[in-house]
Motif scaffolding. Structure first.
Motif, PDB file in Angstrom:
ATOM      1  N   ARG A  96      -7.488   0.157  -0.395  1.00 10.97           N
ATOM      2  CA  ARG A  96      -7.062  -0.119   0.983  1.00 10.97           C
ATOM      3  C   ARG A  96      -7.672  -1.422   1.489  1.00 10.97           C
ATOM      4  O   ARG A  96      -7.040  -2.178   2.217  1.00 10.97           O
ATOM      5  N   ALA A  97      -8.922  -1.644   1.096  1.00  8.99           N
ATOM      6  CA  ALA A  97      -9.607  -2.870   1.544  1.00  8.99           C
ATOM      7  C   ALA A  97      -8.954  -4.100   0.913  1.00  8.99           C
ATOM      8  O   ALA A  97      -8.809  -5.130   1.562  1.00  8.99           O
ATOM      9  N   VAL A  98      -8.541  -3.984  -0.353  1.00  2.00           N
ATOM     10  CA  VAL A  98      -7.816  -5.097  -0.990  1.00  2.00           C
ATOM     11  C   VAL A  98      -6.525  -5.352  -0.221  1.00  2.00           C
ATOM     12  O   VAL A  98      -6.173  -6.493   0.089  1.00  2.00           O
ATOM     13  N   GLU A  99      -5.826  -4.268   0.121  1.00  5.32           N
ATOM     14  CA  GLU A  99      -4.557  -4.428   0.852  1.00  5.32           C
ATOM     15  C   GLU A  99      -4.803  -5.114   2.195  1.00  5.32           C
ATOM     16  O   GLU A  99      -3.989  -5.927   2.638  1.00  5.32           O
ATOM     17  N   PHE A 100      -5.934  -4.841   2.824  1.00  4.64           N
ATOM     18  CA  PHE A 100      -6.227  -5.500   4.099  1.00  4.64           C
ATOM     19  C   PHE A 100      -6.302  -7.013   3.909  1.00  4.64           C
ATOM     20  O   PHE A 100      -5.763  -7.779   4.690  1.00  4.64           O
ATOM     21  N   PHE A 101      -6.965  -7.449   2.840  1.00  3.04           N
ATOM     22  CA  PHE A 101      -7.108  -8.894   2.640  1.00  3.04           C
ATOM     23  C   PHE A 101      -5.877  -9.541   2.012  1.00  3.04           C
ATOM     24  O   PHE A 101      -5.542 -10.671   2.316  1.00  3.04           O
ATOM     25  N   ALA A 102      -5.232  -8.820   1.098  1.00  5.87           N
ATOM     26  CA  ALA A 102      -4.188  -9.459   0.287  1.00  5.87           C
ATOM     27  C   ALA A 102      -2.771  -9.052   0.649  1.00  5.87           C
ATOM     28  O   ALA A 102      -1.812  -9.657   0.171  1.00  5.87           O
ATOM     29  N   GLY A 103      -2.613  -8.027   1.490  1.00  4.21           N
ATOM     30  CA  GLY A 103      -1.271  -7.496   1.731  1.00  4.21           C
ATOM     31  C   GLY A 103      -0.848  -6.621   0.559  1.00  4.21           C
ATOM     32  O   GLY A 103      -1.601  -6.461  -0.408  1.00  4.21           O
ATOM     33  N   TYR A 104       0.355  -6.098   0.632  1.00  4.58           N
ATOM     34  CA  TYR A 104       0.811  -5.135  -0.365  1.00  4.58           C
ATOM     35  C   TYR A 104       1.865  -5.760  -1.275  1.00  4.58           C
ATOM     36  O   TYR A 104       2.739  -6.473  -0.806  1.00  4.58           O
ATOM     37  N   ARG A 105       1.761  -5.473  -2.560  1.00  7.35           N
ATOM     38  CA  ARG A 105       2.808  -5.946  -3.496  1.00  7.35           C
ATOM     39  C   ARG A 105       3.387  -4.733  -4.183  1.00  7.35           C
ATOM     40  O   ARG A 105       2.917  -4.311  -5.223  1.00  7.35           O
ATOM     41  N   TYR A 106       4.433  -4.258  -3.590  1.00 10.53           N
ATOM     42  CA  TYR A 106       4.993  -2.966  -3.961  1.00 10.53           C
ATOM     43  C   TYR A 106       5.272  -2.784  -5.446  1.00 10.53           C
ATOM     44  O   TYR A 106       4.714  -1.924  -6.095  1.00 10.53           O
ATOM     45  N   GLY A 141      -1.311   2.382   4.595  1.00  7.95           N
ATOM     46  CA  GLY A 141      -1.302   0.976   4.190  1.00  7.95           C
ATOM     47  C   GLY A 141      -0.842   0.094   5.343  1.00  7.95           C
ATOM     48  O   GLY A 141      -0.811   0.516   6.492  1.00  7.95           O
ATOM     49  N   CYS A 142      -0.465  -1.160   5.041  1.00  8.48           N
ATOM     50  CA  CYS A 142       0.039  -2.046   6.097  1.00  8.48           C
ATOM     51  C   CYS A 142       1.518  -1.741   6.335  1.00  8.48           C
ATOM     52  O   CYS A 142       2.340  -1.942   5.445  1.00  8.48           O
ATOM     53  N   PRO A 143       1.851  -1.235   7.539  1.00  2.08           N
ATOM     54  CA  PRO A 143       3.244  -0.820   7.779  1.00  2.08           C
ATOM     55  C   PRO A 143       4.245  -1.970   7.629  1.00  2.08           C
ATOM     56  O   PRO A 143       5.354  -1.763   7.135  1.00  2.08           O
ATOM     57  N   ILE A 144       3.846  -3.188   8.010  1.00  3.45           N
ATOM     58  CA  ILE A 144       4.797  -4.304   7.936  1.00  3.45           C
ATOM     59  C   ILE A 144       4.999  -4.723   6.481  1.00  3.45           C
ATOM     60  O   ILE A 144       6.127  -4.894   6.024  1.00  3.45           O
ATOM     61  N   CYS A 145       3.897  -4.839   5.740  1.00  2.00           N
ATOM     62  CA  CYS A 145       4.019  -5.144   4.300  1.00  2.00           C
ATOM     63  C   CYS A 145       4.926  -4.123   3.614  1.00  2.00           C
ATOM     64  O   CYS A 145       5.776  -4.484   2.803  1.00  2.00           O
ATOM     65  N   ARG A 146       4.724  -2.854   3.934  1.00  2.00           N
ATOM     66  CA  ARG A 146       5.491  -1.808   3.249  1.00  2.00           C
ATOM     67  C   ARG A 146       6.977  -1.918   3.564  1.00  2.00           C
ATOM     68  O   ARG A 146       7.821  -1.780   2.692  1.00  2.00           O
ATOM     69  N   LEU A 147       7.294  -2.190   4.830  1.00  2.00           N
ATOM     70  CA  LEU A 147       8.712  -2.302   5.210  1.00  2.00           C
ATOM     71  C   LEU A 147       9.368  -3.524   4.571  1.00  2.00           C
ATOM     72  O   LEU A 147      10.502  -3.459   4.099  1.00  2.00           O
ATOM     73  N   VAL A 148       8.629  -4.622   4.539  1.00  2.00           N
ATOM     74  CA  VAL A 148       9.176  -5.841   3.935  1.00  2.00           C
ATOM     75  C   VAL A 148       9.387  -5.613   2.434  1.00  2.00           C
ATOM     76  O   VAL A 148      10.422  -5.979   1.876  1.00  2.00           O
ATOM     77  N   SER A 149       8.412  -4.965   1.788  1.00  5.61           N
ATOM     78  CA  SER A 149       8.544  -4.692   0.353  1.00  5.61           C
ATOM     79  C   SER A 149       9.724  -3.781   0.064  1.00  5.61           C
ATOM     80  O   SER A 149      10.433  -3.963  -0.927  1.00  5.61           O
ATOM     81  N   PRO A 192       1.474  -0.296 -10.392  1.00  6.05           N
ATOM     82  CA  PRO A 192       2.051   0.690 -11.304  1.00  6.05           C
ATOM     83  C   PRO A 192       2.395   1.987 -10.562  1.00  6.05           C
ATOM     84  O   PRO A 192       1.734   2.344  -9.598  1.00  6.05           O
ATOM     85  N   LYS A 193       3.419   2.662 -11.052  1.00 10.38           N
ATOM     86  CA  LYS A 193       3.938   3.840 -10.370  1.00 10.38           C
ATOM     87  C   LYS A 193       2.871   4.901 -10.113  1.00 10.38           C
ATOM     88  O   LYS A 193       2.854   5.529  -9.080  1.00 10.38           O
ATOM     89  N   ARG A 194       1.967   5.080 -11.079  1.00  9.86           N
ATOM     90  CA  ARG A 194       1.001   6.172 -10.928  1.00  9.86           C
ATOM     91  C   ARG A 194       0.066   5.992  -9.744  1.00  9.86           C
ATOM     92  O   ARG A 194      -0.499   6.951  -9.258  1.00  9.86           O
ATOM     93  N   VAL A 195      -0.113   4.750  -9.274  1.00 11.17           N
ATOM     94  CA  VAL A 195      -0.984   4.585  -8.107  1.00 11.17           C
ATOM     95  C   VAL A 195      -0.191   4.220  -6.853  1.00 11.17           C
ATOM     96  O   VAL A 195      -0.762   3.870  -5.848  1.00 11.17           O
ATOM     97  N   ARG A 196       1.134   4.358  -6.933  1.00  9.78           N
ATOM     98  CA  ARG A 196       1.929   3.953  -5.779  1.00  9.78           C
ATOM     99  C   ARG A 196       1.633   4.779  -4.542  1.00  9.78           C
ATOM    100  O   ARG A 196       1.950   4.368  -3.447  1.00  9.78           O
ATOM    101  N   GLY A 197       1.062   5.969  -4.764  1.00  6.99           N
ATOM    102  CA  GLY A 197       0.696   6.805  -3.629  1.00  6.99           C
ATOM    103  C   GLY A 197      -0.225   6.072  -2.664  1.00  6.99           C
ATOM    104  O   GLY A 197      -0.271   6.377  -1.485  1.00  6.99           O
ATOM    105  N   PHE A 198      -0.929   5.069  -3.165  1.00  4.79           N
ATOM    106  CA  PHE A 198      -1.788   4.274  -2.301  1.00  4.79           C
ATOM    107  C   PHE A 198      -0.944   3.433  -1.394  1.00  4.79           C
ATOM    108  O   PHE A 198      -1.269   2.493  -0.894  1.00  4.79           O
TER     109      PHE A 198
END
Ligand SMILES: [Zn+2]
Ligand SMILES: [Zn+2]
Length: 231
Positions: free
Chosen positions: A211-221, A28-36, A225-231
């Protein structure tokens, strides 16, 4: 932690470098993930031990709670992790806020402190990402981690922070080849839905559209839902 800081003083592979490398490996986006993660950590520690802390309470009162995004994040977190005491922490905060509201305190005087904090973390990690690209092997690590793609916003921010044409060109090349790969995965995912296709969809292909959504929208940790957090 202090020892690690001390030992690595003056070296470019410090604790921030380690956090960035670990975030890159998680995908995923490393910066989004760290900020989240930093954001989630702040909320957890608020619910664990700081609900009655006068300094913290003052900040919460001044902003009349949180922005809608962080208010609902607080709800999600409290409901999701029983160790946080369920609704008790939020109830204590809200009891205070509703009483003040009834007593005429109706307009916040400052911004949600979690939003402010989020911006600060964003800036730290963005600047560090650019610095470590110039000082360490971070760009190679980023290139080699196939599941890691900086979101559009953070890619632009790192490009600005790099302030050097040669490094910008290198990062841009890496980013474009990652996106070309993502495009390829999306195409394969779509093609495999053809009834004549017998090949199974791989995990990578199945994840590609998220992943493509995350590219455009960033990540919202927390809102994932927990079951797809692996993404
Ligand atoms: Zn991002
Ligand atoms: Zn906020």
């Amino acid at each position: 932690v202090f020892r690690i800081f001390k030992k690595s003083r003056g070296e470019s592979k410090d604790i921030i470098y380690v956090s960035l490398v670990q975030a890159i490996q998680r995908g995923g986006c490393p910066i989004c993930r760290l900020v989240s993660e930093a954001e989630e950590h702040s909320l957890r520690s608020l619910l664990y031990e700081h609900v009655n802390d006068p300094h913290m309470r003052k900040k919460i009162v001044e902003s009349m709670g949180f922005c809608p995004y962080h208010f609902w994040m607080l709800v999600d977190l409290a409901l999701e992790d029983p160790a946080l005491g369920g609704g008790l922490g939020p109830a204590i905060i809200l009891e205070d806020l509703i009483s003040r509201y009834l007593n005429g305190y109706r307009n916040p005087t400052s911004e949600c402190f979690l939003c402010k904090q989020r911006r600060e973390f964003d800036e730290i990690y963005t600047k560090s990402f650019a610095e470590k690209i110039k000082q360490t092997d971070l760009l190679d690590r980023y290139r080699d981690s196939r599941r890691s793609v900086l979101c559009r916003k953070h890619f632009n921010a790192v490009m600005d922070a790099l302030a050097n044409e040669e490094w910008r060109k290198r990062l841009e090349d890496v980013q474009c080849s990652k996106l070309a790969e993502l495009l390829e995965l999306l195409k394969r995912y779509i093609d495999k839905h053809d009834y004549r296709c017998r090949e199974p969809i791989t995990r990578e292909e199945g994840e590609a559209w998220i992943r493509a959504v995350e590219f455009f929208a960033g990540y919202r940790y927390l809102l994932v839902p927990k079951r797809v957090r692996g993404f």
